[in-house]
Scaffold this motif. Structure first.
Motif, PDB file in Angstrom:
ATOM      1  N   CYS A 168      48.405  54.901  56.718  1.00 19.21           N
ATOM      2  CA  CYS A 168      47.013  55.921  57.361  1.00 19.21           C
ATOM      3  C   CYS A 168      46.650  56.927  56.517  1.00 19.21           C
ATOM      4  CB  CYS A 168      48.598  56.439  58.437  1.00 19.21           C
ATOM      5  SG  CYS A 168      50.138  57.649  57.603  1.00 19.21           S
ATOM      6  N   GLU A 170      48.002  59.425  55.854  1.00 17.67           N
ATOM      7  CA  GLU A 170      48.485  60.974  55.518  1.00 17.67           C
ATOM      8  C   GLU A 170      49.586  61.544  54.195  1.00 17.67           C
ATOM      9  OE1 GLU A 170      50.993  61.887  59.378  1.00 17.67           O
ATOM     10  OE2 GLU A 170      49.217  61.164  60.674  1.00 17.67           O
ATOM     11  N   CYS A 183      56.806  58.075  55.199  1.00 20.12           N
ATOM     12  CA  CYS A 183      55.748  58.502  55.761  1.00 20.12           C
ATOM     13  C   CYS A 183      56.396  59.156  57.281  1.00 20.12           C
ATOM     14  CB  CYS A 183      55.289  57.311  56.134  1.00 20.12           C
ATOM     15  SG  CYS A 183      53.909  57.809  57.383  1.00 20.12           S
ATOM     16  N   ASN A 185      54.438  59.432  60.073  1.00 22.27           N
ATOM     17  CA  ASN A 185      52.932  59.565  61.446  1.00 22.27           C
ATOM     18  C   ASN A 185      54.029  57.731  61.914  1.00 22.27           C
ATOM     19  OD1 ASN A 185      51.282  58.481  62.969  1.00 22.27           O
ATOM     20  ND2 ASN A 185      49.984  57.955  61.037  1.00 22.27           N
ATOM     21  N   THR A 187      53.183  56.901  65.644  1.00 28.33           N
ATOM     22  CA  THR A 187      52.509  56.718  66.343  1.00 28.33           C
ATOM     23  C   THR A 187      51.093  55.558  65.269  1.00 28.33           C
ATOM     24  OG1 THR A 187      51.218  58.841  66.006  1.00 28.33           O
ATOM     25  CG2 THR A 187      52.991  58.983  67.504  1.00 28.33           C
ATOM     26  N   THR A 188      50.936  56.091  64.632  1.00 24.62           N
ATOM     27  CA  THR A 188      49.196  54.739  64.853  1.00 24.62           C
ATOM     28  C   THR A 188      49.930  54.647  63.244  1.00 24.62           C
ATOM     29  OG1 THR A 188      48.252  57.382  63.080  1.00 24.62           O
ATOM     30  CG2 THR A 188      47.796  56.771  65.661  1.00 24.62           C
ATOM     31  N   CYS A 189      51.236  54.425  62.533  1.00 22.81           N
ATOM     32  CA  CYS A 189      50.444  53.933  61.616  1.00 22.81           C
ATOM     33  C   CYS A 189      52.038  53.290  61.370  1.00 22.81           C
ATOM     34  CB  CYS A 189      51.396  54.871  60.232  1.00 22.81           C
ATOM     35  SG  CYS A 189      51.444  54.592  58.666  1.00 22.81           S
TER      36      CYS A 189
END
Length: 233
Positions: A168, A170, A183, A185, A187-189
Motif C-alpha cells: 500500500c 504506507e 504495516c 493498514n 483495511t485496504t492493504c
C-alpha cells in the motif's frame, strides 16, 4: 502447481508495484522455461547460465519468477506448503545501493509468496506454529543493521530497512519489543490485512534463529561462515 503459485505471486506483486495486471515478457518466459526443470530437479549442476539483458529489460523479475516457483516446489516436494523448508536462496551483492534496491523488491515478492501460501492452507494448517512462513533475511554489516537483538531494541529505527509497505505504500512501524516491522493498514492493504508483521529479519541473531527462506547479503558478510560457523551453519 508451483508454476501456478508463482504466477499468482507475480500477479499480486505487479498489482502492488505497477497497478495493473501481470504480463509475461517474451525473454522472461524463455528464461523460466529454460531453467525451471533443472532448478527444480537439481540437474545440470555442471552448467552455469549467465543472464544478461539491458537495464530495464526485466532481469530481476525473471529471477524472482524462478525463485518463487522453486520456493513453492521445494515445499510441495516435502508434502505441502505447511512444511518448513529452511534456507532456499542466497543472493549476494557487492554494492550496497544495489543491495537495498533489490532488497525492497525481494521483500515484496516474499510477502506475496506468504500471502499466496496462507490462502492455500486449510483451517488446521492456518493455526501453524511461527517459523513456517516464507521469509527473507538481510545479512549485512553492523553499520547497516544491528547484529544483536539488544542493539536493535535500543535502536528500533535501524530495523526498518524499508520505510514503506510494498503493497500500500504506507509508512511501516518498527516494533521495539519484537524487533519486527509492521504495516498497520488493515483495511485496504493486502499485507496489513493478511500478514500484519512483514516476514523479514535484519538482525543477525534473528536470522540464525529463524533461518529465512531467502537471505540477501554482501560479500564481506559471508566471512561469518568461517568466523562463526556454529551460528552460520
Amino acid at each position: 502447481l508451483a508454476f501456478c503459485f508463482m504466477n499468482k505471486v507475480m500477479a499480486l506483486k505487479t498489482r502492488w508495484e505497477e497497478g495493473h495486471a501481470f504480463a509475461w515478457w517474451e525473454f522472461q518466459m524463455a528464461f523460466i522455461l529454460q531453467c525451471l526443470r533443472s532448478t527444480a530437479t537439481n540437474d545440470d549442476r555442471d552448467v552455469c547460465d549467465v543472464l544478461w539483458f539491458p537495464t530495464g529489460g526485466g532481469k530481476t523479475e525473471a529471477y524472482l519468477l524462478l525463485m518463487s516457483s522453486v520456493l513453492f516446489s521445494r515445499r510441495l516436494n516435502k508434502g505441502g506448503l505447511q512444511f518448513n523448508d529452511g534456507l532456499a536462496f542466497f543472493t549476494r551483492y557487492t554494492l550496497r545501493a544495489l543491495k537495498h534496491d533489490q532488497f525492497k523488491r525481494l521483500v515484496g515478492t516474499i510477502c506475496a509468496c506468504e500471502i499466496v501460501r496462507k490462502e492455500d492452507l486449510n483451517v488446521e494448517d492456518k493455526k501453524e506454529q511461527p517459523g513456517k512462513s516464507f521469509s527473507i533475511g538481510m545479512w549485512v554489516g553492523q553499520d547497516a543493521t544491528p547484529n544483536r537483538i539488544e542493539d536493535a531494541i535500543s535502536e528500533p529505527e535501524r530495523v526498518r530497512v524499508i520505510k514503506h509497505c510494498p503493497s500500500c505504500g504506507e509508512l511501516l512501524r518498527p516494533n521495539k519489543e519484537s524487533v519486527t516491522t509492521k504495516c498497520e493498514n488493515t483495511t485496504t492493504c493486502d499485507i496489513g490485512r493478511e500478514l500484519g508483521v512483514l516476514p523479514l529479519y535484519v538482525v543477525d541473531e534473528q536470522i540464525y534463529d529463524v533461518v529465512p527462506s531467502v537471505i540477501i547479503g554482501t560479500v564481506d558478510k559471508f566471512v561469518q561462515i568461517v568466523r562463526r560457523p556454529n551460528d552460520a551453519r
